[in-house]
Design a protein around this motif. Structure first.
Motif, PDB file in Angstrom:
ATOM      1  N   LYS A  75      -2.786  14.621  78.315  1.00 17.98           N
ATOM      2  CA  LYS A  75      -2.846  15.230  79.648  1.00 17.98           C
ATOM      3  C   LYS A  75      -3.808  16.421  79.720  1.00 17.98           C
ATOM      4  N   ARG A  77      -6.160  19.226  82.053  1.00 20.75           N
ATOM      5  CA  ARG A  77      -6.234  19.957  83.313  1.00 20.75           C
ATOM      6  C   ARG A  77      -7.464  20.863  83.280  1.00 20.75           C
ATOM      7  N   ASP A 173      -4.404  12.714  83.048  1.00 24.73           N
ATOM      8  CA  ASP A 173      -4.509  13.673  84.148  1.00 24.73           C
ATOM      9  C   ASP A 173      -3.178  14.414  84.282  1.00 24.73           C
ATOM     10  N   CYS A 174      -3.242  15.734  84.232  1.00 21.71           N
ATOM     11  CA  CYS A 174      -2.036  16.556  84.257  1.00 21.71           C
ATOM     12  C   CYS A 174      -1.328  16.615  85.610  1.00 21.71           C
ATOM     13  N   ARG A 175      -2.033  16.237  86.665  1.00 19.41           N
ATOM     14  CA  ARG A 175      -1.387  16.282  87.971  1.00 19.41           C
ATOM     15  C   ARG A 175      -0.163  15.349  87.952  1.00 19.41           C
ATOM     16  N   TYR A 177       1.213  12.658  88.589  1.00 14.29           N
ATOM     17  CA  TYR A 177       1.192  11.235  88.954  1.00 14.29           C
ATOM     18  C   TYR A 177       2.067  10.479  87.974  1.00 14.29           C
ATOM     19  N   TYR A 264     -10.251  12.626  88.025  1.00 19.11           N
ATOM     20  CA  TYR A 264     -10.614  13.647  89.027  1.00 19.11           C
ATOM     21  C   TYR A 264     -11.745  13.177  89.937  1.00 19.11           C
ATOM     22  N   GLU A 269      -8.577  16.409  94.352  1.00 19.36           N
ATOM     23  CA  GLU A 269      -7.745  17.433  93.694  1.00 19.36           C
ATOM     24  C   GLU A 269      -6.302  17.500  94.221  1.00 19.36           C
ATOM     25  N   ASP A 270      -6.161  17.539  95.555  1.00 21.71           N
ATOM     26  CA  ASP A 270      -4.837  17.812  96.133  1.00 21.71           C
ATOM     27  C   ASP A 270      -4.121  16.561  96.631  1.00 21.71           C
ATOM     28  N   GLU A 272      -1.518  13.882  96.725  1.00 22.91           N
ATOM     29  CA  GLU A 272      -0.196  13.847  96.080  1.00 22.91           C
ATOM     30  C   GLU A 272       0.266  12.438  95.742  1.00 22.91           C
ATOM     31  N   ASN A 273       1.032  12.361  94.654  1.00 22.10           N
ATOM     32  CA  ASN A 273       1.515  11.067  94.188  1.00 22.10           C
ATOM     33  C   ASN A 273       2.439  10.393  95.188  1.00 22.10           C
TER      34      ASN A 273
END
Ligand SMILES: [Zn+2]
Length: 322
Positions: A75, A77, A173-175, A177, A264, A269-270, A272-273
């Motif tokens: 992961k 970021r 990816d750290c977001r 998801y 990315y 960026e923003d 949402e899952n």
């Protein structure tokens, strides 16, 4: 990725090895040594004895090991004061690497790695396969400490799972998801549906039905499965690891770096899952060109599995000759 997606990648890696061994297309094999091609042929012949275990083996990590939160991911970021800022190299045939080297705004920028050990897992399983081959070779038949060809084939298919997961951008990816839910689940379902429709699967016996050449029997091809099959039949093969990479760990670490950049690149960026697949389709680069980017991910994954398997096999064969 889900069960049949993983199994298909492993099976297509065998097909890719057969292309490397037998094609007459100079574009594919220029620069590949006779030794590598001879060993690719031997490995395909070996795999054909164990193809009934592809689905079980490729799905084993999710089904039994259940190490999804650690070994199926690395992961990343982006972070202005991040610990790392270097990116390695891969063979120029790796489509995500080539595209992200040119187009990713995050290339060269600092980042942190916040979890996951997928590259370590790939290196470890690779060693265990070579060790098991050596034991099978050295010990008498039926000796209780020796392993079996079946067992080793299972390990190859298990390894393909971890390699494939690392090519799935969201796994690097750290977001948030999270696996199996939201758009992550939605994307993987689209792949699984396409593959399940494209080939005839003997679900009762957990294996594919085969065509006369011994590969998954085609049913209703999708543009995605057709494009991947075309790509693995025609992509140039480069046996080397690329850049300064020297082993499976180096190679897979770099794969994860470019998977992160790709994630990315594909998803704002923003985003949402929890958003719907409809929003994914209209509001993300990935959703807009889903077939094209999915073809890149699967073709790179299959090529990587074939490359790593062949390195493992040759390492063992070199030992056996001494
Ligand atoms: Zn997984």
């Amino acid at each position: 990725m889900k069960k049949y997606s993983h199994a298909w990648i492993a099976f297509m890696a065998i097909k890719r090895l057969e292309v490397i061994a037998t094609t007459t297309d100079e574009k594919v094999i220029s620069g590949v040594s006779d030794k590598v091609r001879t060993e690719a042929k031997a490995l395909v012949k070996w795999f054909k004895n164990y193809r009934d275990f592809v689905i079980k083996g490729a799905w084993y990590p999710d089904d039994v090991f259940k190490d999804m939160a650690t070994s199926h991911i690395v992961k990343y970021r982006p972070a202005e004061d991040g610990t790392y800022n270097t990116f390695g190299s891969l063979p120029s045939t790796h489509s995500i690497y080539t595209k992200m080297s040119k187009e990713s705004p995050l290339k060269g920028k600092p980042y942190n790695i916040e979890g996951g050990n997928c590259a370590d897992r790939c290196e470890a399983v690779s060693h265990s396969i070579i060790d098991n081959f050596k034991m099978l070779n050295r010990e008498e038949k039926g000796c209780p400490i020796a392993t079996s060809g079946n067992h080793i084939a299972m390990r190859f298919f298990i390894l393909s799972h971890y390699i494939a997961d690392c090519h799935m951008p969201l796994h690097c990816d750290c977001r948030p998801y999270s696996d199996g839910k939201g758009i992550h689940g939605g994307i993987e379902k689209k792949w699984e549906d396409a593959i399940s429709k494209a080939y005839k699967i003997d679900k009762d016996n957990n294996r594919f039905f085969y065509d006369p050449d011994g590969y998954p029997l085609p049913l209703t091809a999708s543009p995605f499965t057709t494009n991947v099959e075309k790509e693995i039949a025609t992509r140039k093969y480069m046996h080397g690891w690329g850049g300064k990479n020297n082993n499976v760990w180096d190679y897979m670490s770099v794969v994860s770096q470019y998977s992160y950049l790709f994630s990315y690149f594909l998803i704002p960026e923003d985003f949402e899952n929890t958003k719907s697949m409809k929003e994914f389709e209209t509001d993300t680069e990935w959703g807009k060109y889903f077939e094209m980017y999915s073809t890149m991910i699967f073709s790179d994954a299959i090529d990587s599995v074939a490359r790593i398997w062949l390195h493992i096999w040759i390492k063992y064969k070199d030992w056996a000759k001494v």
